[in-house]
Design a protein around this motif. Structure first.
Motif, PDB file in Angstrom:
ATOM      1  N   GLN A  54      37.964  43.883  35.479  1.00 35.36           N
ATOM      2  CA  GLN A  54      38.867  44.042  36.608  1.00 35.36           C
ATOM      3  C   GLN A  54      39.938  42.950  36.631  1.00 35.36           C
ATOM      4  OE1 GLN A  54      36.980  44.206  40.476  1.00 35.36           O
ATOM      5  NE2 GLN A  54      38.451  45.761  41.134  1.00 35.36           N
ATOM      6  N   ARG A  55      39.546  41.705  36.379  1.00 38.99           N
ATOM      7  CA  ARG A  55      40.530  40.616  36.362  1.00 38.99           C
ATOM      8  C   ARG A  55      41.501  40.778  35.195  1.00 38.99           C
ATOM      9  NH1 ARG A  55      39.872  35.179  38.359  1.00 38.99           N
ATOM     10  NH2 ARG A  55      39.765  34.466  36.205  1.00 38.99           N
ATOM     11  N   TYR A  74      42.413  43.713  33.846  1.00 37.80           N
ATOM     12  CA  TYR A  74      43.282  44.849  34.180  1.00 37.80           C
ATOM     13  C   TYR A  74      44.334  44.482  35.211  1.00 37.80           C
ATOM     14  CZ  TYR A  74      39.616  47.718  31.967  1.00 37.80           C
ATOM     15  OH  TYR A  74      38.718  48.256  31.101  1.00 37.80           O
ATOM     16  N   LEU A  75      43.993  43.600  36.138  1.00 34.56           N
ATOM     17  CA  LEU A  75      44.914  43.258  37.222  1.00 34.56           C
ATOM     18  C   LEU A  75      45.820  42.071  36.911  1.00 34.56           C
ATOM     19  CD1 LEU A  75      42.492  43.813  40.217  1.00 34.56           C
ATOM     20  CD2 LEU A  75      44.491  45.194  39.608  1.00 34.56           C
ATOM     21  N   TRP A 129      48.806  39.875  39.253  1.00 32.15           N
ATOM     22  CA  TRP A 129      47.962  38.807  39.812  1.00 32.15           C
ATOM     23  C   TRP A 129      48.400  38.368  41.205  1.00 32.15           C
ATOM     24  CZ3 TRP A 129      50.270  34.183  40.982  1.00 32.15           C
ATOM     25  CH2 TRP A 129      51.483  33.898  40.354  1.00 32.15           C
ATOM     26  N   GLU A 146      49.290  40.173  43.624  1.00 31.42           N
ATOM     27  CA  GLU A 146      48.811  41.133  44.620  1.00 31.42           C
ATOM     28  C   GLU A 146      47.291  41.251  44.646  1.00 31.42           C
ATOM     29  OE1 GLU A 146      51.448  42.162  42.390  1.00 31.42           O
ATOM     30  OE2 GLU A 146      52.781  41.363  43.931  1.00 31.42           O
ATOM     31  N   SER A 147      46.594  40.431  43.890  1.00 34.40           N
ATOM     32  CA  SER A 147      45.138  40.525  43.795  1.00 34.40           C
ATOM     33  C   SER A 147      44.460  39.248  44.304  1.00 34.40           C
ATOM     34  CB  SER A 147      44.720  40.770  42.344  1.00 34.40           C
ATOM     35  OG  SER A 147      43.326  40.734  42.229  1.00 34.40           O
ATOM     36  N   PRO A 148      43.354  39.401  45.031  1.00 44.14           N
ATOM     37  CA  PRO A 148      42.631  38.219  45.519  1.00 44.14           C
ATOM     38  C   PRO A 148      41.690  37.610  44.475  1.00 44.14           C
ATOM     39  CG  PRO A 148      41.539  40.188  46.294  1.00 44.14           C
ATOM     40  CD  PRO A 148      42.787  40.640  45.560  1.00 44.14           C
ATOM     41  N   PHE A 149      41.667  38.138  43.256  1.00 49.47           N
ATOM     42  CA  PHE A 149      40.686  37.728  42.255  1.00 49.47           C
ATOM     43  C   PHE A 149      40.991  36.425  41.527  1.00 49.47           C
ATOM     44  CE2 PHE A 149      39.662  42.443  41.871  1.00 49.47           C
ATOM     45  CZ  PHE A 149      38.583  42.334  42.721  1.00 49.47           C
ATOM     46  N   TYR A 150      42.121  35.792  41.792  1.00 45.12           N
ATOM     47  CA  TYR A 150      42.509  34.605  41.045  1.00 45.12           C
ATOM     48  C   TYR A 150      42.540  33.389  41.974  1.00 45.12           C
ATOM     49  CZ  TYR A 150      43.701  38.389  37.999  1.00 45.12           C
ATOM     50  OH  TYR A 150      43.618  39.536  37.258  1.00 45.12           O
ATOM     51  N   ARG A 178      46.418  30.834  39.848  1.00 42.89           N
ATOM     52  CA  ARG A 178      47.718  31.315  40.326  1.00 42.89           C
ATOM     53  C   ARG A 178      48.837  30.350  39.928  1.00 42.89           C
ATOM     54  NH1 ARG A 178      47.579  35.450  43.684  1.00 42.89           N
ATOM     55  NH2 ARG A 178      45.558  36.116  44.433  1.00 42.89           N
TER      56      ARG A 178
END
Length: 153
Positions: free
Chosen positions: A67-68, A70-71, A75, A77-81, A86
């Motif tokens: 998922q990380r 793919y996104l 980055w 727009e994603s809370p995964f980082y 960032r």
């Protein structure tokens, strides 16, 4: 696509120097996961299929989630980082697109809030190195391995 040349064979001493830089970057203490994210993101910007393929595989081997990966091109727009990731990704984009961005102060300030002096230099050298690899792979048409999928009967 057909490769134009094997740049390792054409200039082995030069390639050894770039490999030595890679080894140095790996030994700097920057997180291995961060190194791979930076390499993937710069390679996405540059459109280097060879390096995207290599570094997504390397990231998976080091435990990065699908998922990380793919996104990564979204980055922001994603809370995964994390904040540190960032900052590194923003710096990667600014340095990779240096002729357009000129490494803005606000991006530099974001990096400096997360990275020491030495880490900032090492991160910048990492970005420079992956950009060099991208340019070699794209210019000489390096072809990533192709895995043939078994047909379903």
């Amino acid at each position: 696509m057909k490769p134009r040349m094997n740049f390792y064979q054409a200039a082995p001493e030069t390639m050894k120097a770039l490999m030595a830089l890679e080894e140095q970057i790996q030994s700097t203490g920057l997180e291995k996961s961060l190194i791979e994210l930076v390499k993937i993101r710069a390679s996405q910007i540059n459109g280097c299929a060879f390096c995207i393929n290599m570094h997504t595989e390397d990231a998976r081997k080091r435990g990065e989630t699908e998922q990380r990966i793919y996104l990564l091109n979204a980055w922001r727009e994603s809370p995964f980082y994390s904040d540190r990731e960032r900052a590194a990704l923003a710096w990667t984009e600014a340095v990779t697109l240096i002729s357009e961005t000129h490494a803005p102060d606000e991006t530099y300030d974001q990096v400096r809030a997360q990275f020491s002096d030495a880490e900032t230099v090492n991160l910048t050298m990492l970005i420079g190195a992956i950009n060099a690899w991208n340019r070699l792979a794209i210019a000489f048409r390096a072809v990533h391995p192709v895995k043939v999928k078994a047909s379903v009967a």
